[in-house]
Design a protein around this motif. Structure first.
Motif, PDB file in Angstrom:
ATOM      1  N   PRO A   8       9.315  12.051   1.505  1.00  0.00           N
ATOM      2  CA  PRO A   8      10.285  11.013   0.740  1.00  0.00           C
ATOM      3  C   PRO A   8       9.916   9.668   0.975  1.00  0.00           C
ATOM      4  N   VAL A   9       9.500   9.518   2.211  1.00  0.00           N
ATOM      5  CA  VAL A   9       9.001   8.004   2.217  1.00  0.00           C
ATOM      6  C   VAL A   9       8.112   7.543   1.483  1.00  0.00           C
ATOM      7  N   ALA A  10       7.072   8.405   1.350  1.00  0.00           N
ATOM      8  CA  ALA A  10       5.832   8.149   0.481  1.00  0.00           C
ATOM      9  C   ALA A  10       6.310   8.055  -1.193  1.00  0.00           C
ATOM     10  N   ARG A  11       7.116   8.825  -1.488  1.00  0.00           N
ATOM     11  CA  ARG A  11       7.851   8.953  -2.803  1.00  0.00           C
ATOM     12  C   ARG A  11       8.438   7.553  -2.940  1.00  0.00           C
ATOM     13  N   VAL A  12       9.286   6.810  -1.969  1.00  0.00           N
ATOM     14  CA  VAL A  12       9.836   5.401  -2.358  1.00  0.00           C
ATOM     15  C   VAL A  12       8.779   4.393  -2.295  1.00  0.00           C
ATOM     16  N   LEU A  13       7.680   4.635  -1.450  1.00  0.00           N
ATOM     17  CA  LEU A  13       6.713   3.824  -1.639  1.00  0.00           C
ATOM     18  C   LEU A  13       6.080   3.701  -3.241  1.00  0.00           C
ATOM     19  N   ALA A  14       5.914   4.824  -3.498  1.00  0.00           N
ATOM     20  CA  ALA A  14       4.957   5.142  -4.529  1.00  0.00           C
ATOM     21  C   ALA A  14       6.033   4.425  -5.845  1.00  0.00           C
ATOM     22  N   GLU A  15       7.476   4.955  -5.637  1.00  0.00           N
ATOM     23  CA  GLU A  15       8.316   4.225  -6.770  1.00  0.00           C
ATOM     24  C   GLU A  15       8.486   2.946  -6.904  1.00  0.00           C
ATOM     25  N   PRO A  49       0.867  -1.142  -0.182  1.00  0.00           N
ATOM     26  CA  PRO A  49       0.006  -0.141  -0.033  1.00  0.00           C
ATOM     27  C   PRO A  49       0.951   1.334  -0.003  1.00  0.00           C
ATOM     28  N   VAL A  50       0.321   2.364  -0.550  1.00  0.00           N
ATOM     29  CA  VAL A  50       1.041   3.468  -0.578  1.00  0.00           C
ATOM     30  C   VAL A  50       0.038   4.668  -0.305  1.00  0.00           C
ATOM     31  N   PRO A  51      -0.107   4.795   1.128  1.00  0.00           N
ATOM     32  CA  PRO A  51      -0.976   5.837   1.556  1.00  0.00           C
ATOM     33  C   PRO A  51      -0.497   7.272   1.569  1.00  0.00           C
ATOM     34  N   ALA A  52      -1.157   8.168   1.662  1.00  0.00           N
ATOM     35  CA  ALA A  52      -0.464   9.337   1.475  1.00  0.00           C
ATOM     36  C   ALA A  52       0.216   9.847   2.757  1.00  0.00           C
ATOM     37  N   ALA A  53       1.072  10.763   2.511  1.00  0.00           N
ATOM     38  CA  ALA A  53       2.238  11.119   3.435  1.00  0.00           C
ATOM     39  C   ALA A  53       1.761  11.163   5.063  1.00  0.00           C
ATOM     40  N   GLU A  54       0.454  11.940   5.269  1.00  0.00           N
ATOM     41  CA  GLU A  54       0.244  11.895   6.423  1.00  0.00           C
ATOM     42  C   GLU A  54      -0.423  10.770   6.899  1.00  0.00           C
ATOM     43  N   ASP A  55      -0.934   9.833   6.169  1.00  0.00           N
ATOM     44  CA  ASP A  55      -1.420   8.524   6.885  1.00  0.00           C
ATOM     45  C   ASP A  55      -0.356   7.399   7.165  1.00  0.00           C
ATOM     46  N   LEU A  56       0.985   7.683   6.822  1.00  0.00           N
ATOM     47  CA  LEU A  56       1.897   6.748   6.845  1.00  0.00           C
ATOM     48  C   LEU A  56       2.002   6.196   8.267  1.00  0.00           C
ATOM     49  N   PRO A  57       2.150   4.982   8.682  1.00  0.00           N
ATOM     50  CA  PRO A  57       2.382   4.305   9.915  1.00  0.00           C
ATOM     51  C   PRO A  57       3.387   5.278  10.804  1.00  0.00           C
ATOM     52  N   GLY A  58       2.740   5.749  11.890  1.00  0.00           N
ATOM     53  CA  GLY A  58       3.945   6.563  12.728  1.00  0.00           C
ATOM     54  C   GLY A  58       4.103   7.972  12.439  1.00  0.00           C
ATOM     55  N   ALA A  59       3.021   8.414  11.366  1.00  0.00           N
ATOM     56  CA  ALA A  59       3.210   9.774  11.207  1.00  0.00           C
ATOM     57  C   ALA A  59       2.893  10.848  11.867  1.00  0.00           C
ATOM     58  N   ASP A  60       1.508  10.741  13.132  1.00  0.00           N
ATOM     59  CA  ASP A  60       1.506  11.308  14.183  1.00  0.00           C
ATOM     60  C   ASP A  60       2.403  11.259  15.119  1.00  0.00           C
ATOM     61  N   GLN A  61       3.201  10.204  15.357  1.00  0.00           N
ATOM     62  CA  GLN A  61       4.013  10.251  16.522  1.00  0.00           C
ATOM     63  C   GLN A  61       5.174  11.026  16.096  1.00  0.00           C
ATOM     64  N   LEU A  62       5.728  11.090  14.786  1.00  0.00           N
ATOM     65  CA  LEU A  62       6.811  11.870  14.315  1.00  0.00           C
ATOM     66  C   LEU A  62       6.290  13.342  14.319  1.00  0.00           C
ATOM     67  N   VAL A  63       5.153  13.665  14.052  1.00  0.00           N
ATOM     68  CA  VAL A  63       4.773  15.160  13.895  1.00  0.00           C
ATOM     69  C   VAL A  63       4.900  15.629  15.386  1.00  0.00           C
ATOM     70  N   GLY A  64       4.440  14.878  16.426  1.00  0.00           N
ATOM     71  CA  GLY A  64       4.509  14.921  17.813  1.00  0.00           C
ATOM     72  C   GLY A  64       5.844  15.285  18.380  1.00  0.00           C
ATOM     73  N   ALA A  65       6.583  14.247  17.693  1.00  0.00           N
ATOM     74  CA  ALA A  65       8.371  14.482  18.183  1.00  0.00           C
ATOM     75  C   ALA A  65       8.857  15.668  17.685  1.00  0.00           C
ATOM     76  N   LEU A  66       8.459  16.038  16.521  1.00  0.00           N
ATOM     77  CA  LEU A  66       9.161  16.825  15.974  1.00  0.00           C
ATOM     78  C   LEU A  66       8.655  18.451  16.575  1.00  0.00           C
ATOM     79  N   ALA A  67       7.261  18.502  16.788  1.00  0.00           N
ATOM     80  CA  ALA A  67       6.693  19.447  17.530  1.00  0.00           C
ATOM     81  C   ALA A  67       7.261  19.885  18.903  1.00  0.00           C
ATOM     82  N   GLY A  68       7.582  18.836  19.428  1.00  0.00           N
ATOM     83  CA  GLY A  68       8.284  19.074  20.902  1.00  0.00           C
ATOM     84  C   GLY A  68       9.807  19.373  20.627  1.00  0.00           C
TER      85      GLY A  68
END
Length: 597
Positions: free
Chosen positions: A548-555, A294-313
């Motif tokens: 970039p991760v989503a692009r690799v999956l799409a490629e 599966p190639v989900p949208a970037a914001e729907d990638l597994p762990g996307a919310d946790q990454l955004v939270g960590a970057l926000a911190g």
């Protein structure tokens, strides 16, 4: 469509069965696109092997498929040159006891149309080219019009140049006729170096067991069956095996009939190309997942919310939203607090100014304002570790089901961001238009506080004046009163006292209520600021990691779909080929029987 597409598609014709030249052109393009998109993520050996095959396919299709190139290949002493002369009906190839006899490929061309361009591509020396067309033939050779027959050097020659020439031409011809003899048909050099590498090319490989006149009929049958067994082990179980004797002519007619069938079909060039492309596709396909990833949208990638939270911190978003909330509370206190104490709010530095974020607004034309580095606190070691862990989780979650090279590419794309991402986060935070509202009730509450403060001051001054008058024992002055009336008609509460106490008490009460209401407003401002800051951080996360991760999956999915096996359909010319084969075999058997008698 590439320049050779029209010729290839036209040449295949209806006689070419279901092998479509245009489809092969599209497959070449799809395989090239897959190689380009896959880059270093496909198997290195497969990519290296694909390029010459794709180039040969383009060149062969560009030459058209009106000619069928058949090569006679074999070991020293197998009799392939004698068989070549028997098929041509002319002594074109040199034969003899000296080994190796064939040093360069010899070509015999049937038909009135020239084949110089094709022979130039095959690099057959001009002095070794012959045209098999004569007025004396009286149409006897018409069934082979379009055939280009090659006699190759010995594949086991002691001369390296001969072996290299065989290796080169084996990759180019449309039909490979391997001529073997009863003594060397099981030679490992033949099976390991050539036949096993042609696995899956059954339609374009034909084995000819020559010199059967040296065997008893039972031994010839046993040898033929053993050869079939070896071919099955080589991955060529469907390849045909014929028996011939160039010396006696046994089986030559059947072999000629098979070549006539190949010429009539005019599809062997396409089938050889199809088989070569299938080898390339299967080899490249080992570098991608077998099933759809599966190639989900970037914001729907597994762990996307946790990454955004960590970057926000790490970007200091908690400090910024705290500052927004504190700023709202401070401004509300300055506008709605008790006037005598409002000045104390000025003693503390404004929260947003302390972070260098005060007054940041988006420009009126929609473009980002000119930004400077903020004073948001730098990320702590624990926050950096949280970002690193979140990135690894994204990489691990998105790389499941991928081959090692693609999984490594996903993990690399999800690697912890560097200093440039930290700068992007800082710019994103500074560029957010933070909510800084001033509700209308602030003005009403502030005016009310001023009125209450004035009333308290008037009451206190009045009371002070009454106290001084009493101390000086001046005559009592009439003091107005408010409140419930007594039995004698006087009021309970003197007006100065009511003004002083009422102003103080009501002012304090209004300040307390205003603080509570302002706190609720501050929390709303905090949520709005958090949403805007999170959106900005999510944009940075999408640009730096998730995208970039989503692009690799799409490629990967693009490459995987390009390398999916094509739909197969049974060829309609199979019954006709089988009938011809049986007729040729019957004629050969009849001829053998007559020669035996």
């Amino acid at each position: 469509m590439s320049p050779f597409g029209r010729r290839a598609a036209t040449a295949s014709g209806p006689a070419g069965g279901l092998v479509d030249g245009r489809a092969l052109v599209e497959r070449v393009g799809a395989l090239r696109a897959a190689v380009d998109a896959g880059g270093g993520r496909l198997e290195t050996d497969a990519v290296a092997a694909a390029e010459p095959v794709l180039r040969r396919a383009e060149e062969r299709l560009g030459l058209g498929t009106g000619r069928t190139v058949v090569a006679l290949a074999g070991a020293t002493g197998s009799g392939k040159s004698s068989l070549f002369n028997a098929l041509a009906g002319l002594p074109l190839a040199q034969t003899g006891a000296r080994r190796p006899t064939t040093a360069s490929p010899t070509a015999c061309v049937w038909g009135p149309e020239p084949a110089e361009e094709l022979l130039d591509w095959l690099e057959v020396p001009r002095r070794h080219r012959s045209d098999r067309e004569s007025a004396l033939d009286a149409g006897d050779q018409v069934d082979l019009h379009g055939l280009v027959l090659l006699d190759l050097p010995d594949h086991d020659s002691t001369t390296l140049a001969h072996r290299l020439e065989v290796d080169r031409l084996v990759r180019l011809v449309d039909l490979l006729v391997w001529v073997v003899d009863p003594q060397k048909y099981a030679d490992d050099a033949l099976h390991a170096r050539y036949l096993r590498r042609l696995a899956g090319h059954d339609d374009v490989v034909l084995l000819v067991l020559n010199q059967v006149d040296r065997l008893a009929p039972a031994d010839a049958d046993a040898t033929q069956e053993d050869l079939r067994r070896l071919l099955a082990e080589d991955g060529l179980a469907r390849a045909d095996v014929l028996t011939t004797s160039a010396r006696t002519g046994a089986g030559v007619a059947a072999l000629r009939g098979r070549l006539a069938d190949a010429v009539a079909a005019r599809a062997l060039a396409l089938r050889r190309t199809e088989a070569d492309l299938e080898d390339v596709r299967a080899s490249l396909a080992r570098g991608v997942a077998a099933d759809v990833v599966p190639v989900p949208a970037a914001e729907d990638l597994p762990g996307a919310d946790q990454l955004v939270g960590a970057l926000a911190g790490a970007a200091g978003v908690p400090a910024v939203v705290d500052a927004v909330e504190g700023d709202h509370r401070r401004r509300a206190a300055r506008r709605t607090g008790w006037p005598p104490l409002r000045w104390t709010a000025r003693l503390r530095r404004e929260p947003l100014r302390r972070l260098g974020l005060e007054g940041r607004r988006a420009s009126g034309d929609g473009e980002a304002p000119e930004l400077v580095v903020s004073s948001v606190p730098a990320p702590t070691p624990s926050q950096r570790a949280a970002v690193e862990l979140a990135g690894r989780r994204v990489g691990a979650g998105c790389s499941q089901g991928l081959p090692p090279r693609w999984a490594a590419a996903v993990r690399e794309a999800a690697a912890p961001p560097g200093p440039e991402v930290a700068d992007a986060l800082d710019r994103a935070v500074v560029g957010v238009e933070l909510p800084r509202t001033s509700p209308r009730w602030w003005a009403v509450a502030g005016a009310a506080q001023v009125v209450l403060a004035v009333a308290a001051v008037v009451g206190l001054v009045w009371l002070a004046g009454l106290g001084v008058a009493a101390w000086l024992q001046l005559p009592d002055a009439a003091v107005p009163a408010v409140g419930p009336a007594r039995e004698d008609g006087t009021r309970v509460l003197p007006l100065p006292t009511a003004l002083a106490v009422g102003g103080l008490v009501l002012g304090a009460l209004l300040a307390a209520v205003s603080r509570r209401v302002a706190a609720a407003g501050a929390r709303r401002e905090r949520r709005r600021a958090a949403e805007r800051l999170e959106a900005a951080v999510r944009t940075v996360a999408a640009d730096a990691v998730l995208g970039p991760v989503a692009r690799v999956l799409a490629e990967h999915e693009h490459v995987r779909s390009s390398l999916a096996p094509p739909a197969t359909t049974p060829r309609r010319d199979a019954p006709r080929r089988t009938a011809r084969r049986r007729a040729g075999a019957a004629a050969s058997a009849a001829g053998d029987e007559r020669r035996g008698h």
